[in-house]
Design an enzyme around this catalytic site. Structure first.
Site, PDB file in Angstrom:
ATOM      1  N   ARG A 109       0.814  -1.212   0.000  1.00  0.00           N
ATOM      2  CA  ARG A 109       0.000   0.000   0.000  1.00  0.00           C
ATOM      3  C   ARG A 109       0.851   1.267   0.000  1.00  0.00           C
ATOM      4  O   ARG A 109       1.914   1.316   0.614  1.00  0.00           O
ATOM      5  CB  ARG A 109      -0.901   0.048   1.233  1.00  0.00           C
ATOM      6  CG  ARG A 109      -1.974  -1.017   1.276  1.00  0.00           C
ATOM      7  CD  ARG A 109      -2.875  -0.767   2.469  1.00  0.00           C
ATOM      8  NE  ARG A 109      -3.808  -1.871   2.677  1.00  0.00           N
ATOM      9  CZ  ARG A 109      -4.744  -1.885   3.611  1.00  0.00           C
ATOM     10  NH1 ARG A 109      -4.857  -0.866   4.446  1.00  0.00           N
ATOM     11  NH2 ARG A 109      -5.548  -2.915   3.742  1.00  0.00           N
ATOM     12  N   HIS A 135      -1.003  -2.347  -4.236  1.00  0.00           N
ATOM     13  CA  HIS A 135      -0.293  -3.112  -5.272  1.00  0.00           C
ATOM     14  C   HIS A 135      -0.147  -2.348  -6.589  1.00  0.00           C
ATOM     15  O   HIS A 135      -0.166  -2.939  -7.664  1.00  0.00           O
ATOM     16  CB  HIS A 135      -0.980  -4.448  -5.514  1.00  0.00           C
ATOM     17  CG  HIS A 135      -0.784  -5.442  -4.407  1.00  0.00           C
ATOM     18  ND1 HIS A 135       0.233  -5.348  -3.489  1.00  0.00           N
ATOM     19  CD2 HIS A 135      -1.477  -6.574  -4.086  1.00  0.00           C
ATOM     20  CE1 HIS A 135       0.164  -6.362  -2.641  1.00  0.00           C
ATOM     21  NE2 HIS A 135      -0.867  -7.111  -2.968  1.00  0.00           N
ATOM     22  N   HIS A 206       4.610 -12.710  -6.803  1.00  0.00           N
ATOM     23  CA  HIS A 206       3.567 -13.008  -5.820  1.00  0.00           C
ATOM     24  C   HIS A 206       3.087 -14.454  -5.955  1.00  0.00           C
ATOM     25  O   HIS A 206       1.876 -14.710  -5.988  1.00  0.00           O
ATOM     26  CB  HIS A 206       2.406 -12.029  -5.989  1.00  0.00           C
ATOM     27  CG  HIS A 206       1.575 -11.816  -4.763  1.00  0.00           C
ATOM     28  ND1 HIS A 206       0.809 -12.819  -4.198  1.00  0.00           N
ATOM     29  CD2 HIS A 206       1.385 -10.721  -3.972  1.00  0.00           C
ATOM     30  CE1 HIS A 206       0.178 -12.344  -3.143  1.00  0.00           C
ATOM     31  NE2 HIS A 206       0.514 -11.073  -2.971  1.00  0.00           N
ATOM     32  N   GLU A 343       7.164 -12.600  -0.422  1.00  0.00           N
ATOM     33  CA  GLU A 343       7.257 -11.454  -1.307  1.00  0.00           C
ATOM     34  C   GLU A 343       8.492 -10.629  -0.927  1.00  0.00           C
ATOM     35  O   GLU A 343       8.479  -9.907   0.066  1.00  0.00           O
ATOM     36  CB  GLU A 343       5.988 -10.609  -1.198  1.00  0.00           C
ATOM     37  CG  GLU A 343       4.707 -11.402  -1.435  1.00  0.00           C
ATOM     38  CD  GLU A 343       3.476 -10.700  -0.886  1.00  0.00           C
ATOM     39  OE1 GLU A 343       3.371  -9.464  -1.050  1.00  0.00           O
ATOM     40  OE2 GLU A 343       2.622 -11.380  -0.281  1.00  0.00           O
TER      41      GLU A 343
END
Length: 378
Positions: A109, A135, A206, A343
């Site tokens: 974010r 994202h 991801h 990630e």
């Protein structure tokens, strides 16, 4: 012997030609190349197979530069797919999921969909219900068409030009990504990017992993270790506070390896905000991809995956949002906590938190990032 080597080399080369020409080719995952042929915004989607001599195989699509399958041997040499995804391109087009995607321009974010750089405020696309950019906006790089620049039996290189102003981000950002399956049984991911205006960038793969090879099972029994003493906490609305909290004496302490599920349901505020693990761990050796940042081990299969990265953090997500409603490959409806994401990235909202490592990229500079998922068995 030479004829045998030549025969297999020809087969591998034929696979490359098939990937590029649209003909059929064989994958050990059971994916069919013809099921990944579609047109998106006038560009053709396709499936690309890369592999090594040990049988490790990855299938990549140019839609979102996604990892579609990853076939990895267990302790007995049995190959199984260890990543979630869909059996055809229509699954990716119809489901708003980031399975295997290359997420950008900024994973995580950016709060309030704005940031200031060099005294200028940039207003981004607010695609989150609370008015944040999540994202990189919608669509992010995982729902864009990438161009395939080069394919070899073991690697595929893709590029994407993110135009100036896309989802509010400044600068024409040119991204190059190379996936390589190495002879050391690793999936190696290299990113490069340049820009013609100052901008921010935070790229990441991801993939949703389940080392057991049974994508219908939970990952809570799998053993995890993370080389980190601190993590980034959230407020009650899952917004990073800009702080770093010690993992010691919390359920986020994986400096001694233990099962993911051992403390995941503890009455601890940070877990309750996201219903499990969905946090960024600040790595002890940021920038050092010569030592593992984390690893995960599945006792039943004997598979172990080590994560190496040049990034300062690894954001670990334990599939808390999976609800058994999304049907993927082999008609499996991915269950609650049926996968875990590693990630490798910078921290969320770094452009608004100067105490975090910078995500600014300027003209004349080259963004570079390297992540390796390496597989072994006991």
């Amino acid at each position: 012997m030479k004829r045998t080597v030549y025969f297999f080399a020809c087969l591998a080369f034929a696979g490359i030609l098939d990937s590029c020409s649209g003909n059929k080719f064989i994958t050990s995952s059971g994916l069919r190349s013809e099921d990944f042929r579609q047109k998106v915004n006038g560009e053709k989607t396709a499936l690309y197979k890369i592999s090594n001599k040990n049988g490790l195989e990855a299938c990549i699509t140019n839609y979102g530069a996604r990892v579609v399958s990853l076939m990895v041997p267990d302790r007995n040499g049995k190959l199984e797919d260890i990543v979630c995804g869909f059996p055809d391109i229509n699954g990716y087009l119809s489901q708003p999921q980031n399975y295997g995607a290359t997420v950008g321009r900024y994973i995580g974010r950016i709060l309030h969909a704005r940031y200031v750089l060099d005294g200028k405020e940039y207003c981004l696309q607010a695609n989150h219900t609370d008015g944040h950019t999540a994202h990189g906006g919608d669509p992010n790089f995982g729902a864009r068409m990438w161009k395939v620049q080069q394919v070899t039996p073991s690697s595929v290189t893709l590029t994407y030009l993110s135009p100036d102003g896309e989802n509010g981000f400044p600068g024409n950002l040119k991204v190059k990504l190379t996936y390589t399956v190495t002879e050391a049984n690793a999936l190696d991911i290299c990113y490069e990017a340049t820009t013609d205006k100052p901008t921010v960038i935070n790229l990441c793969n991801h993939s949703f992993f389940n080392l057991s090879g049974n994508l219908n099972s939970s990952v809570e029994t799998q053993i995890m270790w993370v080389d980190a003493d601190y993590f980034t906490p959230y407020d009650k609305k899952k917004c990073v506070t800009g702080e770093l909290w010690p993992v010691k004496s919390t359920p986020l302490d994986f400096t001694q390896p233990h099962a993911i599920g051992r403390h995941i349901n503890d009455e601890y505020g940070q877990l309750q905000v996201v219903n499990g693990y969905d946090h960024a761990w600040a790595l002890r050796s940021p920038g050092d991809d010569s030592r593992p940042a984390a690893w995960i081990y599945d006792e039943n299969s004997g598979r172990k995956m080590e994560i190496y990265t040049t990034e300062p953090a690894v954001h670990i997500y334990t599939g808390n949002g999976l609800k058994g409603k999304v049907k993927g490959k082999n008609d499996i409806c991915y269950p609650f906590r049926g996968a875990v994401c590693f990630e490798t990235c910078h921290f969320q909202d770094s452009p608004n938190n100067p105490q975090f490592p910078s995500t600014t990229l300027r003209p004349g500079k080259v963004f570079q990032s390297h992540t390796v998922y390496k597989f072994t068995t006991d």
